[in-house]
Design a protein around this motif. Structure first.
Motif, PDB file in Angstrom:
ATOM      1  N   THR A  93     -23.002 -13.098   8.300  1.00  0.00           N
ATOM      2  CA  THR A  93     -22.232 -12.404   7.271  1.00  0.00           C
ATOM      3  C   THR A  93     -21.924 -13.308   6.089  1.00  0.00           C
ATOM      4  O   THR A  93     -21.888 -14.542   6.221  1.00  0.00           O
ATOM      5  CB  THR A  93     -20.911 -11.881   7.876  1.00  0.00           C
ATOM      6  OG1 THR A  93     -20.235 -11.085   6.910  1.00  0.00           O
ATOM      7  CG2 THR A  93     -19.998 -13.022   8.307  1.00  0.00           C
ATOM      8  N   ASP A  94     -21.674 -12.688   4.940  1.00  0.00           N
ATOM      9  CA  ASP A  94     -21.101 -13.408   3.796  1.00  0.00           C
ATOM     10  C   ASP A  94     -19.690 -12.898   3.505  1.00  0.00           C
ATOM     11  O   ASP A  94     -19.104 -13.221   2.486  1.00  0.00           O
ATOM     12  CB  ASP A  94     -21.999 -13.295   2.558  1.00  0.00           C
ATOM     13  CG  ASP A  94     -22.119 -11.878   2.013  1.00  0.00           C
ATOM     14  OD1 ASP A  94     -21.511 -10.946   2.586  1.00  0.00           O
ATOM     15  OD2 ASP A  94     -22.828 -11.700   1.002  1.00  0.00           O
ATOM     16  N   SER A  95     -19.155 -12.096   4.422  1.00  0.00           N
ATOM     17  CA  SER A  95     -17.828 -11.514   4.250  1.00  0.00           C
ATOM     18  C   SER A  95     -16.745 -12.464   4.728  1.00  0.00           C
ATOM     19  O   SER A  95     -16.908 -13.152   5.746  1.00  0.00           O
ATOM     20  CB  SER A  95     -17.736 -10.202   5.034  1.00  0.00           C
ATOM     21  OG  SER A  95     -16.398  -9.795   5.182  1.00  0.00           O
ATOM     22  N   GLY A  96     -15.610 -12.460   4.014  1.00  0.00           N
ATOM     23  CA  GLY A  96     -14.477 -13.252   4.462  1.00  0.00           C
ATOM     24  C   GLY A  96     -13.737 -12.598   5.606  1.00  0.00           C
ATOM     25  O   GLY A  96     -13.426 -13.232   6.616  1.00  0.00           O
ATOM     26  N   GLY A  97     -13.451 -11.302   5.481  1.00  0.00           N
ATOM     27  CA  GLY A  97     -12.691 -10.608   6.504  1.00  0.00           C
ATOM     28  C   GLY A  97     -13.378 -10.600   7.853  1.00  0.00           C
ATOM     29  O   GLY A  97     -12.723 -10.720   8.896  1.00  0.00           O
ATOM     30  N   ILE A  98     -14.695 -10.476   7.859  1.00  0.00           N
ATOM     31  CA  ILE A  98     -15.412 -10.433   9.132  1.00  0.00           C
ATOM     32  C   ILE A  98     -15.386 -11.795   9.816  1.00  0.00           C
ATOM     33  O   ILE A  98     -15.371 -11.885  11.048  1.00  0.00           O
ATOM     34  CB  ILE A  98     -16.843  -9.914   8.917  1.00  0.00           C
ATOM     35  CG1 ILE A  98     -16.761  -8.442   8.505  1.00  0.00           C
ATOM     36  CG2 ILE A  98     -17.688 -10.049  10.187  1.00  0.00           C
ATOM     37  CD1 ILE A  98     -18.047  -7.863   8.014  1.00  0.00           C
ATOM     38  N   GLN A  99     -15.359 -12.877   9.037  1.00  0.00           N
ATOM     39  CA  GLN A  99     -15.158 -14.202   9.639  1.00  0.00           C
ATOM     40  C   GLN A  99     -13.861 -14.221  10.449  1.00  0.00           C
ATOM     41  O   GLN A  99     -13.810 -14.770  11.556  1.00  0.00           O
ATOM     42  CB  GLN A  99     -15.086 -15.272   8.563  1.00  0.00           C
ATOM     43  CG  GLN A  99     -16.350 -15.485   7.755  1.00  0.00           C
ATOM     44  CD  GLN A  99     -16.113 -16.461   6.621  1.00  0.00           C
ATOM     45  OE1 GLN A  99     -15.452 -17.484   6.786  1.00  0.00           O
ATOM     46  NE2 GLN A  99     -16.645 -16.139   5.441  1.00  0.00           N
ATOM     47  N   GLU A 100     -12.822 -13.609   9.903  1.00  0.00           N
ATOM     48  CA  GLU A 100     -11.520 -13.585  10.559  1.00  0.00           C
ATOM     49  C   GLU A 100     -11.550 -12.734  11.825  1.00  0.00           C
ATOM     50  O   GLU A 100     -11.074 -13.153  12.892  1.00  0.00           O
ATOM     51  CB  GLU A 100     -10.472 -13.044   9.591  1.00  0.00           C
ATOM     52  CG  GLU A 100     -10.281 -13.903   8.362  1.00  0.00           C
ATOM     53  CD  GLU A 100      -9.623 -13.168   7.202  1.00  0.00           C
ATOM     54  OE1 GLU A 100      -9.168 -13.854   6.278  1.00  0.00           O
ATOM     55  OE2 GLU A 100      -9.573 -11.913   7.215  1.00  0.00           O
ATOM     56  N   GLU A 101     -12.106 -11.535  11.721  1.00  0.00           N
ATOM     57  CA  GLU A 101     -12.158 -10.638  12.866  1.00  0.00           C
ATOM     58  C   GLU A 101     -13.000 -11.222  13.990  1.00  0.00           C
ATOM     59  O   GLU A 101     -12.619 -11.175  15.165  1.00  0.00           O
ATOM     60  CB  GLU A 101     -12.723  -9.288  12.427  1.00  0.00           C
ATOM     61  CG  GLU A 101     -11.808  -8.511  11.485  1.00  0.00           C
ATOM     62  CD  GLU A 101     -12.519  -7.378  10.776  1.00  0.00           C
ATOM     63  OE1 GLU A 101     -11.941  -6.274  10.727  1.00  0.00           O
ATOM     64  OE2 GLU A 101     -13.630  -7.597  10.264  1.00  0.00           O
ATOM     65  N   ALA A 102     -14.148 -11.798  13.628  1.00  0.00           N
ATOM     66  CA  ALA A 102     -15.031 -12.376  14.639  1.00  0.00           C
ATOM     67  C   ALA A 102     -14.369 -13.554  15.335  1.00  0.00           C
ATOM     68  O   ALA A 102     -14.518 -13.741  16.558  1.00  0.00           O
ATOM     69  CB  ALA A 102     -16.344 -12.804  13.992  1.00  0.00           C
ATOM     70  N   SER A 103     -13.641 -14.368  14.580  1.00  0.00           N
ATOM     71  CA  SER A 103     -12.955 -15.504  15.185  1.00  0.00           C
ATOM     72  C   SER A 103     -11.893 -15.036  16.173  1.00  0.00           C
ATOM     73  O   SER A 103     -11.727 -15.621  17.252  1.00  0.00           O
ATOM     74  CB  SER A 103     -12.323 -16.367  14.090  1.00  0.00           C
ATOM     75  OG  SER A 103     -11.714 -17.515  14.637  1.00  0.00           O
TER      76      SER A 103
END
Length: 362
Positions: free
Chosen positions: A269-279
């Motif tokens: 991803t290049d999304s910021g929010g998805i980095q958070e959700e995935a973490s």
């Protein structure tokens, strides 16, 4: 209190705050700018929230400058007609910046949710890094998701009494949504979930990223799921369209997207929010960017920056698909981004400010 919401991510991240304020019996109104036509309203619907007004500001071929100008003017008219006690904005969008400008010009205090994120490069992401640094100069209260974000704000001269570390509200939204989902079905192949939308990458980087995804999909032992973003030109997806194990879909309703996220073996991803959700879920994530304003996900070990170069993405993805130990080392859920109680903390602070328990910082 008035929420200004422009995009789908803003809607998802502010929905828990709307609900938390309503649980405290505070008057809340939601204003959509229309920056993501239909998508923002659709993202609110699973939380039982309807917008009070939609300004419908998007126009074909509209520049960022034109959108900003029209958004500030339209929001100023709305806010002047019936001034709220607070205006609440989230993140780093053009709508959030316009809401902050309009509110402060009218003397209305601004609460900034997800404050203090910094890449320290105004071109990455663009215009988000510019927007959030400007909002920091306008906000009255800064709800920082992490201690690192708080440190960034303090370094810029924001007084400590104006900052509250809350966690990120996306974790609240994620947990609330997961609780309502049925158990996931069994899959024959491992799922790779990909998302792409960064404005600064569309012309140069997307072809390499898409090509990497096409090569990964051709392995035959994975499924690649990529929701199309309405801001991206359709032709960029062509290399994936011929891959039988790649599925290109319209923007997904948030519950369906969360189900796919939770079922994913790997995220690109290049999304910021998805980095958070995935973490928060412990899903190994490859960040297709040169840097991230969310260093906590890298420090937690759940994410790795792979840039936008085809061979770098392929090498990292192949390792995580072929080396079980490498995958397990990243598949560890982290609470560095949040614990699911951010909205409750934000609502309580705003309640205290509104009822005089604390005075708003200058």
């Amino acid at each position: 209190m008035k929420f200004v919401i422009g995009t789908r991510p803003e809607a998802i991240k502010l929905a828990p705050v709307v609900l938390a304020l309503r649980a405290l019996h505070l008057p809340v109104r939601v204003c959509l700018t229309g920056q993501h036509p239909e998508m923002a309203g659709a993202a609110l619907a699973p939380f039982g929230i309807e917008a009070d007004v939609d300004l419908g500001l998007m126009r074909p071929g509209q520049s960022l400058a034109e959108l900003t100008q029209r958004a500030v003017s339209a929001l100023a008219l709305r806010l002047a007609y019936k001034q709220p006690a607070w205006v609440i904005v989230q993140g780093d969008t053009t709508s959030a910046l316009a809401g902050a400008i309009a509110a402060r010009q009218l003397g209305i205090p601004v609460a900034h949710v997800e404050a203090g994120l910094r890449s320290f490069d105004l071109t990455q992401p663009y215009p988000e890094e510019l927007n959030r640094t400007l909002i920091a100069r306008l906000a009255t209260l800064h709800f920082a998701p992490t201690p690192g974000a708080e440190a960034n704000l303090r370094a810029e001269g924001v007084p400590g009494k104006a900052i509250e570390v809350t966690g990120n509200t996306v974790v609240d939204a994620l947990h609330q949504t997961l609780q309502a989902l049925p158990p996931p079905p069994r899959r024959r192949r491992r799922l790779i979930l990909a998302t792409l939308h960064r404005r600064e990458n569309r012309e140069t980087a997307f072809p390499e990223i898409i090509d990497a995804l096409a090569v990964i999909a051709s392995r035959g032992d994975v499924d690649v799921l990529l929701p199309r973003h309405p801001g991206c030109p359709p032709e960029i997806y062509k290399p994936l369209e011929a891959c039988p194990t790649a599925r290109l879909v319209p923007p997904m309703p948030y519950p369906a997207f969360v189900a796919a996220l939770a079922a994913a073996h790997l995220i690109i991803t290049d999304s910021g929010g998805i980095q958070e959700e995935a973490s928060a879920l412990g899903i190994p994530t490859l960040i297709a960017r040169a840097l991230t304003e969310r260093p906590e996900v890298v420090e937690a070990g759940t994410a790795l920056i792979v840039d936008t170069v085809r061979d770098s993405i392929l090498a990292a993805a192949t390792r995580l698909l072929d080396d079980d130990d490498a995958h397990r080392s990243m598949a560890k859920a982290s609470t560095r981004i949040g614990d699911g109680k951010a909205a409750e903390r934000i609502a309580r602070r705003l309640y205290d400010e509104l009822h005089g328990a604390r005075r708003p910082a200058a």
